[in-house]
Structures are given as structure tokens and as C-alpha cells.
Motif scaffolding. Structure first.
Motif, short mmCIF file in Angstrom:
data_model
loop_
_atom_site.label_atom_id
_atom_site.label_comp_id
_atom_site.label_asym_id
_atom_site.label_seq_id
_atom_site.Cartn_x
_atom_site.Cartn_y
_atom_site.Cartn_z
N SER A 64 0.84 -1.18 0.00
CA SER A 64 0.00 0.00 0.00
C SER A 64 0.89 1.24 0.00
O SER A 64 2.04 1.19 0.40
CB SER A 64 -0.90 -0.01 1.23
N ALA A 65 0.32 2.33 -0.45
CA ALA A 65 1.08 3.57 -0.49
C ALA A 65 1.59 3.88 0.91
O ALA A 65 0.88 3.70 1.89
CB ALA A 65 0.18 4.69 -0.99
N THR A 66 2.80 4.33 0.97
CA THR A 66 3.42 4.58 2.28
C THR A 66 2.53 5.45 3.15
O THR A 66 2.01 6.46 2.71
CB THR A 66 4.77 5.27 2.07
N ALA A 67 2.39 5.05 4.36
CA ALA A 67 1.43 5.70 5.23
C ALA A 67 1.74 7.17 5.47
O ALA A 67 0.85 7.97 5.66
CB ALA A 67 1.38 4.95 6.56
N SER A 68 3.01 7.50 5.45
CA SER A 68 3.37 8.84 5.90
C SER A 68 3.44 9.87 4.78
O SER A 68 3.89 10.96 5.00
CB SER A 68 4.72 8.76 6.60
N VAL A 69 3.02 9.51 3.60
CA VAL A 69 3.17 10.47 2.52
C VAL A 69 2.13 11.56 2.60
O VAL A 69 1.08 11.42 3.22
CB VAL A 69 3.09 9.81 1.13
N ASP A 70 2.44 12.65 1.94
CA ASP A 70 1.50 13.75 1.80
C ASP A 70 0.39 13.28 0.88
O ASP A 70 0.56 13.19 -0.32
CB ASP A 70 2.26 14.94 1.21
N THR A 71 -0.73 12.98 1.45
CA THR A 71 -1.78 12.33 0.67
C THR A 71 -2.31 13.21 -0.45
O THR A 71 -2.91 12.73 -1.38
CB THR A 71 -2.95 11.91 1.56
N ALA A 72 -2.09 14.51 -0.33
CA ALA A 72 -2.57 15.39 -1.39
C ALA A 72 -1.82 15.13 -2.69
O ALA A 72 -2.30 15.45 -3.75
CB ALA A 72 -2.41 16.84 -1.00
N PHE A 73 -0.68 14.56 -2.59
CA PHE A 73 0.09 14.37 -3.80
C PHE A 73 0.09 12.94 -4.29
O PHE A 73 0.11 12.69 -5.48
CB PHE A 73 1.54 14.83 -3.61
N VAL A 74 0.04 12.01 -3.40
CA VAL A 74 0.21 10.60 -3.76
C VAL A 74 -0.60 10.13 -4.95
O VAL A 74 -0.07 9.42 -5.79
CB VAL A 74 -0.07 9.71 -2.53
N PRO A 75 -1.86 10.51 -5.07
CA PRO A 75 -2.65 9.93 -6.15
C PRO A 75 -2.07 10.21 -7.53
O PRO A 75 -2.34 9.49 -8.46
CB PRO A 75 -4.01 10.58 -6.00
N ASN A 76 -1.32 11.28 -7.64
CA ASN A 76 -0.85 11.67 -8.97
C ASN A 76 0.59 11.25 -9.21
O ASN A 76 1.23 11.68 -10.13
CB ASN A 76 -0.96 13.18 -9.09
N THR A 77 1.04 10.42 -8.37
CA THR A 77 2.46 10.11 -8.35
C THR A 77 2.79 8.89 -9.19
O THR A 77 2.02 7.95 -9.26
CB THR A 77 2.87 9.83 -6.89
N TRP A 78 3.93 8.94 -9.79
CA TRP A 78 4.44 7.76 -10.48
C TRP A 78 5.58 7.12 -9.70
O TRP A 78 5.74 5.92 -9.69
CB TRP A 78 4.94 8.13 -11.88
N VAL A 79 6.37 7.97 -9.09
CA VAL A 79 7.59 7.49 -8.44
C VAL A 79 7.70 8.10 -7.05
O VAL A 79 7.50 9.30 -6.89
CB VAL A 79 8.85 7.93 -9.24
N ILE A 80 7.99 7.28 -6.09
CA ILE A 80 8.24 7.80 -4.74
C ILE A 80 9.63 7.34 -4.32
O ILE A 80 9.96 6.16 -4.45
CB ILE A 80 7.19 7.27 -3.73
N VAL A 81 10.42 8.28 -3.86
CA VAL A 81 11.72 7.93 -3.26
C VAL A 81 11.71 8.51 -1.87
O VAL A 81 11.55 9.72 -1.69
CB VAL A 81 12.90 8.51 -4.07
N ASP A 82 11.81 7.66 -0.89
CA ASP A 82 11.86 8.17 0.48
C ASP A 82 12.74 7.26 1.32
O ASP A 82 13.48 6.43 0.79
CB ASP A 82 10.45 8.34 1.06
N ALA A 83 12.64 7.43 2.62
CA ALA A 83 13.53 6.69 3.51
C ALA A 83 13.28 5.18 3.44
O ALA A 83 14.10 4.38 3.89
CB ALA A 83 13.34 7.19 4.94
N GLU A 84 12.17 4.80 2.84
CA GLU A 84 11.85 3.37 2.72
C GLU A 84 12.45 2.76 1.46
O GLU A 84 12.55 1.54 1.35
CB GLU A 84 10.33 3.18 2.65
N GLY A 85 12.75 3.61 0.50
CA GLY A 85 13.26 3.09 -0.77
C GLY A 85 12.52 3.69 -1.94
O GLY A 85 12.03 4.82 -1.86
N VAL A 86 12.42 2.91 -3.00
CA VAL A 86 11.80 3.41 -4.23
C VAL A 86 10.49 2.67 -4.48
O VAL A 86 10.42 1.45 -4.35
CB VAL A 86 12.74 3.20 -5.44
N GLN A 87 9.48 3.44 -4.81
CA GLN A 87 8.17 2.85 -5.15
C GLN A 87 7.78 3.28 -6.56
O GLN A 87 7.91 4.45 -6.90
CB GLN A 87 7.09 3.40 -4.22
N LEU A 88 7.25 2.36 -7.31
CA LEU A 88 6.58 2.68 -8.56
C LEU A 88 5.08 2.59 -8.32
O LEU A 88 4.59 1.55 -7.87
CB LEU A 88 6.99 1.70 -9.67
N VAL A 89 4.39 3.66 -8.58
CA VAL A 89 2.93 3.60 -8.54
C VAL A 89 2.50 3.21 -9.95
O VAL A 89 2.59 4.01 -10.87
CB VAL A 89 2.32 4.94 -8.11
#
Lengths: 809, 154
Positions: A64-89
Motif C-alpha cells: 500500500s502507499a506509504t502511510a506517511s506520505v502527503d496524501t494530497a500528492f500521492v494519487p498523482n504520483t508515479w515514483v516515490i523515493v523516500d527513507a523506505e526506498g523506491v516505489q513505482l505507482v
């Protein structure tokens, strides 16, 4: 495919979008593709993709999408890089076509990470995930890689540039002295992991598009693209750990089985559920107009109870429909001229002239004249044929199903009901987050849907309509798909599930169709009638006319795409006909037949290729030419297709039988461009008409740069087996408005025994990627039909071929 | 109440006697690795082992099982099963994956009783397991590969 011709089924926003960044409260960043307009309008669905959590270890897999993300942005995201690693949406749905792995490889190539370490999150419904080749959020038409090829690599490159810039800043060194590799930024003086840099990178400006494009890895330096990475979902699938839509479980979930009207389009008049309601486990019987659903604690209880319900149906307008009436309608349609797909020169005039010459030659022969004029006349010939294809079901192995929960607006009442339900759980305290893990105070969405779908956007809209809520009040959690083939572009089962769930507010209900439901309530591959005429001058094709008569899927699903009767999906294989023929007239006639139809793997490519590629064989035969040489003579300007034909025929050992009947072996060939891929297929057969054995199928394909070659081969193998379904014996027929087939005994799909060796020749041309998912399918029928003709002398012009008087063993 | 010997454990479920094993596994016990495909023993997606023999759980009533040993994909283990699943990985068999639990169950049972099957024997043993994606060529290759591995190890 339609997108290639500049036709989007929805908006044309895709061209204007480019990357935007958002800092995450978790100390990282998300890159997305932003479309104009207020953020709130599309910041709607930070999907807690509970259902897709793998049963096994979390990596690699979906999360699931990382719990701590700024939810206002997540839906439009393709790539997340954070302390957890890399996510492809991941904006596309995995149905076996390898889209999760292939798209991850595109991202990983540019982001310089190990694709096995990328966590895949299935995207929610959002305009940013619209397939730019189709204009809607769809996985289909062999577009996923073609659509993602540029933007996803750009997203990866942009993220890499930002991480490198962050590292350079920290080290106080020029960015030119730093490079990214395997999830780290390296410099002579040190090494920093992306997870350490993510927070700083979030403060970097997004590089402009030019810089990003300049930073893209050249083909010669690819490290991920083109490698033999194991499928990221493969190990779980071999161990029964993958969660498909049908496997999703929610707390306090109920099950539903549906008695749908046996005639498509029919409705419930009345029913008596008194006996059914007394059965164990049954909680409710619901009328959803197109059928009566039983809700029970377990599916088998619901299914068994259906038999106890007496239903009176209004069978509707299709009550008397049968197969003969369907084909009679197509015959009527054939009288119409329809819409022009493509015209070159004047085919009608050329055909008339050839006809006159043929007649004159006959008269001259009767009169014993043998001059030059008579010789010229004798060279000319008109050939004419009609081809038909029967209806087909999709027969996905995972029957249609959908899990939905509907909540009433009155919050208090609903909460009470849910609380009450939880007490009934016998102290089984689920720390379940129906409201999502991040914002426990927020009201849960009115409707949530867990479903195997290729078209989550439509699933959302249909769910909203069925529930009587706004689309923004619906969450779709798209799951792993147990076979799509176009069936899951439809959302009929979503509508049904939501209507059923509405009868028990607050309670999740999983509707599962039986196999019999699935076979009898499909959106079938359109039946077709293809009329073809061709004129020969010697061994040259001087004119070709073609008319496809069939009902239209697009007119129902995307009516805006049909202009003046021209149907972009009916012209597949004709609009892009590759042969150089001086006079062409290619048309399509939309003729509805009173039965719903749907997109079926390779859509009209299969219908049109069967007619055209068989007919070219008829022309080759009439001209006394080898069918390979005959085709190559018309392909001077098509080097990629020439190569495919050359490779397929050479590797298959194609030889033209001197005359039929012969030594018991024969070859047939077919070729085309489809989905931007150039493909040729050779069938080798043996035996006699009563027992034809398909010895081998050899397919050569040039799909340009191949992201994941082993799975490209797998897709071609798979496409070929799907082609066998429409070739051998499967068909859907109707009598008294009812589909006559019910299960795999009456609608057979090939077993291991019936699938011959399939050799795939993967041609590396280095061109931009073409499609693959459907490429293997359309040429199987014409190649086998052509081989059967060489073997038996029977020219079969109807699919399945067994309808034409042969039997396959 | 019905008691089953499932994946090495004794499990008691409260279901009516006419419930197919498939639905007991999936709905009552949460073992969703065994798939529903046809409900009529025509596709093999629901294949489990009953005393080591591959059987279609959609056509087995829970009341018929008595103390026979049932193994599902979740409980599949041993050297043959490992060889099969490793070969599935090596050959990259799965596509959509929906039929693959059943394929792996049938292949494991085949190799358990016949450690080096011919193509014809593979066809015979696997013909009841349909794969709508058409992974058959790879299934055959993977079974041969697993057979080779088992032979090398034994």
C-alpha cells in the motif's frame, strides 16, 4: 492503436503534462505528472491497496502507499523515493502480460536501482494515470509499454538527477563528478544511498524536460532494459501466494451469487425467494433487475440457494435471437457501402476492367484467337471470397467477480451498524483500517471496490452510478487479474456488485460468477462477415477491396471515436495494410446484431487478418505463385515486415507443396503489422482433412526495443495459443436468445495436448517499442487455414476452421 | 462439524455436507491459493492432493474425505515440490498465474510417481489443467527441468 492515429477516447491532456515534485512528510519525494487544474480535484484516492498485499515477504511485490506520505500528492504520483526506498505507482494492471515487471524495468533503468528492490503500488483512479495512447485509464490495446516508454523513463531520470544534485550539494562537489548506480550516488570521496538522500532531493528543483531528456540512458548503455530479470510476480504465482480479485478478503465480508437472466438484456419480473431465505447462511435476496442475487455468509450457500428461487423473466428484445439471425443481419449489412477506411487509386474501376478482360479472354479463347491482346486479357483475373467468424467468449480462468462495500451517508447510523457488526465478530478484533491507515478521523469512502479490472476508471464511474454517489466518493482497488483478454475492460460485474452491496450497507459483499454465468454473460467477440475481391494482372495484385461487416464494440464503449460510421477498432489490419497494391478500397460496415460485443485480444486484427491473409493466399494460388514470394513482391517498402517473413519462413523450413494432395505435410504463412510490431507466422501441418495435426507454429516478430525479452517471447507464445482458440473449434452460438455454451466442455480452450511447439523468433531492430500483448493472436487462423489448403485442397473461409469440414487432432 | 486432515493438521469446519472442498478451503479456511475456475472438474485450477493423488477440489464434497490426507499449494513441500517450483522460476512459467497453483500441484504429483516423464506422459498428466494464457510449452520445459534436477540429486 487508435491513439496512434491521434484519437483519444477521452481528453487530450497527455501532451501537456510534465513532472512535478512533492516533498513527503516521511522525508522523501514523489514525482508525478501534473495536469492543469486544482490539485483537490484529483487528489482523491490514496489507495490503501489492502487486497493486493502479498501473503509472502513484502519485497518485491505490491504494497500500500506509504502511510506517511502527503496524501494530497500521492494519487498523482508515479515514483516515490523516500527513507523506505523506491516505489513505482503502477498505472497499468497486471494480467499476465508482465506490465509490473516491464514498467518497473523502465523506471529502474533510469533511476539506477535494482528493479527487484522497487516496491510496486497499484495506482488509484486519477487523470494522471490516463493511458496517453487511449485517452482513458485503461490497460489494453497492447499500449502499456508504448505509453510508458518515454514518461516513465523521464520520471526515473528526473529523480536520479535530483538525487545526484542532492548528493553533490552535500559533498560540495560538482554534479558532473557524481554518478548514480544501484540505488546510490557515488563520488570519488564517498557513497550515499538514495534513502539517505531522499529528504534533500525533495528540496531540489525538478529538472526541466530538456535536461531530463539529455540525461536519458542511450540504448547502448542499458543495464536493465533487455535483460533476463525474473518476473517480479513470478515466484508468488508459482506458490499460490498472489492475491487476485477473487481472493480479496475483508472483515465481516458476505458473499453473493447471481441468477442472471438467461437472455442477455432480460429483466426480472417477479420472484419467490421464500424457500431460499430459509436456507442456512442466507441473509438476503436482492433484485438487481438483470437478475436476482443471494447474499449469504459463504459463496456455496449463496450459490446453492439460487436453485430455490423461482424467477419470472421478461426476456426482452433478444428472446428469439439465434445464430442464424445474427448472420442474416450481417448479410443485410453487407448491402451497405459503410465507411471508407482506406482508398488508393480506383479499385472498383480496376476490378471492372479486369473482369471485362477476363470475359474477353474467355470469348477469344472460344473463338480461337491468340493475339497479343488476347494474351494480355488472359493475364487478368478477378477473385472474390467471403469470410466469416463466429462469436467467442473471453473465458478468463478467473471468473468475473467483484467485492464492494457501500456505506450510507448518515454517518452515525452507519457507524452504529458497523460497530454492531464488529461486536458480532466474536471478539475477533480486526485492527482494520477501512478508513485508510493515515487519517483515522476521516469518514470512509461511500463506496469501495476491490476488483480485477483493466479499466479502473470505468469501474469507478459505474460503481458511482450504481451507488448513486459521485465518482469522487468511490475508491477502486485494482487487483491482480486472472486473465483479461479484454473481458475486464467491462465493468458489468462492478455495477452488479455495488447494487448488491447497496442492499446491505456497511457490509462488504463479494460477488462471484459461476463459470456458466461467465460463459453465458460475456461481451462476445463480434461475429464478422468479410467480403473481399481482388484483381490480378499476371502475378501482380492490381486491386483489392475489403469490407468488414460486424457489430461495433467502440460504438457502445467510446461512441465519440466512431465518426460517420468509421470505427477505429474495426479498421485494424486494414487501415494499416502494409502491402503495396495500386488500387485499394477498404471499408467497414457497423451492423448491430442484437447481442452485446466486446474487445477480445487483438480485436479486429484477427477478423481482418483471417480474411485478408487467407485471401492473399487465394490470389497467390490463382497466380500460381509461392505465397511467400507473392507477399514479398508487395513489400518493397516494408523492410521490417520483409525481414519477419523471411525469418519465419526460413526458420520454419517453409516450402510450398508442389500440388495437393501431397506427402502429408504442408505450410501456410500469414503476415502483418499490428500495434507497431511487424510479425509473420508460419504453420506446419500434417495428416488428412479428417485428422489435421498442427506440427509447429513459427512466429517472427520485430517489436523494436524489447524491455523484457524473455517475457516478450512469453507474450508471443501466449498470443499464439489465444489464436488457436479462434482457429480450432470454440464458438459461441445462440438459440432462443440463450448462449448454448456453458463451461469448458462446450467452450473448449486448448489443453497442453492441443498446443503444438511454438517457436518464437525475436527480431532486434532497435526501433522504438511496439506492442506485444496481442501480436501473436491474429495470424494463427490464416496461417493454419493456408496450410490446411495446401494440405487438403480445402479452402476454409469460416472460423472456427472445424466448421469448414476439417478436424484437428 | 467436519474434520479434515489438511496440510498435516487436523482442522474442523462447520459446513454442510454438500459443500465442495474448494469452497471450504477458500471461504472457511482462508486458503485462497487453490483457485475456482469451472466448478465442474474441467479446468484443474482447484487441484489439490488427496493422499498424494491430484484431485479437483471443486468436485469433492467435504463429507467424502474422511481421514484422507489433503494437501493444498500452501502446504506443498518436499524435494519434488521444491524442484517443480524452482523449475517454474527458472523457466519463468507463470503469466497471469491463476492456473499455476493447479499446474504445480499436478506436476508435483506426476514427478512423484514418474520421475522422468516423456512428453506424452506429461500431456496425459497435465491435460486436465487448462492455462488460458497458454504457458504449456514452458510447463513442459519446466517439468523436464525439474525431472533433470531430481535425477541429478538422487
Amino acid at each position: 492503436v487508435s491513439g496512434e492515429r491521434g484519437r483519444g477516447a477521452g481528453s487530450s491532456v497527455s501532451r501537456r503534462r510534465f513532472l512535478e515534485v512533492a516533498a513527503l512528510s516521511s522525508g522523501g519525494f514523489a514525482l508525478g505528472l501534473r495536469i492543469g487544474g486544482p490539485r483537490a480535484a484529483w487528489a482523491e484516492a490514496a489507495a490503501p491497496a489492502d487486497g493486493v498485499q502479498p501473503a509472502g515477504p513484502a519485497e518485491p511485490g505490491m504494497a500500500s502507499a506509504t502511510a506517511s506520505v502527503d496524501t494530497a500528492f500521492v494519487p498523482n504520483t508515479w515514483v516515490i523515493v523516500d527513507a523506505e526506498g523506491v516505489q513505482l505507482v503502477c498505472p497499468r494492471n497486471e494480467m499476465g502480460q508482465d506490465v509490473h515487471t516491464s514498467l518497473t524495468m523502465l523506471l529502474a533503468e533510469e533511476l539506477a536501482v535494482d528493479p527487484r528492490k522497487v516496491v510496486i503500488t497499484q495506482a488509484a483512479v486519477d487523470p494522471v494515470y490516463v493511458n496517453s495512447l487511449l485517452g482513458v485509464q485503461i490497460t489494453g490495446a497492447s499500449t502499456s509499454v508504448r505509453d510508458a516508454w518515454q514518461p516513465l523513463r523521464e520520471a526515473g531520470a528526473a529523480a536520479r538527477l535530483m538525487l545526484v544534485a542532492a548528493a553533490a550539494e552535500r559533498w560540495q562537489v560538482p554534479v558532473e563528478d557524481c554518478r548514480a548506480e544501484d540505488g546510490h550516488v557515488l563520488h570519488s570521496g564517498g557513497k550515499l544511498a538514495y534513502v539517505e538522500l531522499a529528504a534533500d532531493a525533495a528540496r531540489q528543483p525538478v529538472p526541466d524536460r530538456n535536461s531530463v531528456r539529455l540525461a536519458l540512458t542511450p540504448q547502448s548503455a542499458f543495464r536493465v532494459i533487455g535483460t533476463a530479470l525474473p518476473r517480479l510476480d513470478g515466484a508468488d504465482k508459482a506458490r499460490g501466494r498472489t492475491v487476485f480479485g477473487i481472493d480479496v478478503v475483508r472483515p465481516r465480508m458476505l458473499y453473493a451469487a447471481l441468477a442472471a437472466c438467461p437472455v442477455l438484456g432480460g429483466k426480472v419480473v417477479s420472484f419467490d425467494a421464500a424457500t431460499a431465505l430459509k436456507r442456512p447462511g442466507v441473509t438476503k435476496v436482492v433484485n438487481i433487475d438483470e437478475g436476482v442475487a443471494v447474499i449469504a455468509h459463504h459463496w456455496w450457500q449463496a450459490r446453492r440457494a439460487l436453485a430455490d428461487i423461482a424467477i419470472v423473466w421478461d426476456e426482452g428484445p433478444a428472446a428469439k435471437l439465434d445464430t442464424a439471425a445474427i448472420f442474416a443481419a450481417l448479410e443485410e449489412g453487407a448491402q451497405e457501402s459503410g465507411a471508407l477506411v482506406k482508398r488508393v487509386g480506383d479499385a472498383e474501376a480496376a476490378l471492372e476492367s479486369a473482369e471485362r478482360a477476363e470475359q474477353a479472354a474467355a470469348e477469344a479463347q472460344a473463338a480461337g484467337k491468340t493475339g497479343t491482346l488476347e494474351k494480355n486479357h488472359r493475364r487478368q483475373r478477378v477473385v472474390e471470397a467471403r469470410y466469416t467468424s463466429q462469436l467467442l467468449a473471453h473465458a478468463t480462468l478467473e471468473p468475473q467477480n467483484c467485492l464492494a462495500v457501500f456505506r450510507k451517508q448518515e454517518k452515525k447510523e452507519e457507524e452504529e451498524e458497523e460497530e454492531e457488526g464488529k461486536k458480532k465478530e466474536n471478539g475477533k478484533k480486526e485492527k482494520d483500517a477501512e478508513s485508510g491507515p493515515t487519517v483515522p478521523q476521516e469518514a470512509p469512502p461511500r463506496v469501495e471496490v476491490w476488483v480485477s479490472t483493466q479499466y479502473p476508471q470505468e469501474a469507478r464511474d459505474f460503481a458511482a452510478k450504481a451507488a448513486g454517489v459521485e465518482p469522487s466518493e468511490v475508491r477502486i482497488y485494482a487487483q491482480f487479474i486472472g486473465g483479461g483478454f479484454g473481458r475486464r475492460l467491462e465493468s458489468d460485474f462492478v455495477t452488479q456488485a455495488v447494487r448488491i452491496a447497496k442492499a446491505v450497507p456497511g457490509k462488504p459483499v463479494k460477488l462471484i460468477w459461476s463459470r456458466e454465468d461467465d460463459t453465458a454473460h460475456d461481451f462476445y467477440r463480434p461475429p464478422s462477415l468479410n467480403l473481399v475481391r481482388g484483381a490480378l494482372d499476371g502475378d501482380r495484385v492490381v486491386a483489392l477491396t475489403h469490407k468488414l461487416v460486424s457489430p461495433s464494440v467502440t460504438a457502445r464503449m467510446f461512441p465519440a471515436l466512431v465518426e460517420d460510421g468509421l470505427e477505429p477498432f474495426m479498421s485494424e489490419g486494414t487501415a494499416n495494410l502494409t502491402y503495396a497494391i495500386p488500387n485499394l478500397e477498404l471499408r467497414n460496415v457497423i451492423r448491430e446484431v442484437g447481442l452485446r460485443v466486446g474487445y477480445w485480444r487483438s480485436v479486429s486484427h484477427a477478423l481482418n487478418a483471417f480474411a485478408i491473409e487467407s485471401f492473399l493466399d487465394e490470389l497467390a494460388h490463382a497466380a500460381g505463385r509461392d505465397p511467400v514470394a507473392f507477399r514479398l513482391a508487395m513489400l518493397a517498402e516494408q523492410p521490417r515486415l520483409r525481414t519477419a517473413i523471411d525469418r519465419a519462413s526460413r526458420d520454419a523450413g517453409f516450402v510450398r507443396a508442389p500440388s495437393a494432395p501431397h506427402n502429408g505435410r504442408a505450410f501456410g504463412i500469414a503476415a502483418m503489422e499490428c500495434y507497431g510490431t511487424y510479425v509473420a507466422l508460419v504453420a506446419e501441418v500434417s495428416g488428412v482433412a479428417e485428422a489435421v495435426k498442427i506440427e509447429k507454429l513459427t512466429i517472427a516478430a520485430d517489436c523494436g526495443i524489447t524491455i523484457h525479452p524473455d517475457q516478450a517471447v512469453a507474450q508471443l507464445e501466449s498470443g499464439v495459443v489465444t489464436g488457436l482458440i479462434n482457429t480450432l473449434r470454440a464458438k459461441i452460438t445462440l438459440a432462443h436468445g440463450r448462449v448454448e455454451q456453458a463451461n469448458f466442455d462446450t467452450f473448449p480452450i486448448p489443453s497442453i495436448r492441443e498446443v503444438p511447439p511454438i517457436e518464437v523468433i525475436h527480431i532486434e531492430s532497435g526501433a522504438i517499442p511496439g506492442g506485444l500483448g496481442e501480436v501473436g493472436t491474429p495470424l494463427v487462423a490464416p496461417a493454419i487455414a493456408n496450410a490446411v489448403f495446401e494440405l487438403t485442397g480445402k479452402r476454409i473461409r469460416s472460423l472456427p476452421l472445424e466448421d469448414g469440414g476439417v478436424r484437428f487432432v | 462439524m467436519t474434520t479434515l486432515l489438511l496440510n498435516g493438521e487436523s482442522v474442523t469446519v462447520d459446513v454442510s455436507a454438500d459443500t465442495p472442498l474448494l469452497w471450504v478451503l477458500r471461504d472457511h479456511l482462508g486458503l485462497s491459493g487453490t483457485k475456482f475456475g469451472c466448478g465442474a472438474a474441467l479446468c484443474g485450477a482447484c487441484t489439490v492432493h488427496v493422499d498424494g493423488t491430484p484431485m479437483r477440489s471443486c468436485a469433492l464434497l467435504v463429507s467424502q474425505l474422511g481421514d484422507r490426507k489433503i494437501t493444498t499449494i500452501e502446504g506443498l513441500e518436499g524435494r519434488v515440490a521444491s524442484a517443480v517450483q524452482d523449475a517454474w522460476d527458472a523457466v519463468q512459467v507463470p503469466q497471469c498465474g491463476y492456473c499455476q497453483s493447479g499446474q504445480v500441484m499436478s506436476a508435483t504429483a506426476l514427478l512423484t510417481r514418474n520421475p522422468s516423464p516423456s512428453d506424452a506422459q506429461i500431456d496425459e498428466a497435465m491435460q486436465g489443467n487448462l492455462c488460458r494464457c497458454g504457458t504449456y510449452g514452458r510447463i513442459r520445459r519446466a517439468i523436464h527441468a525439474a525431472a533433470g534436477k531430481l535425477k541429478a540429486r538422487s
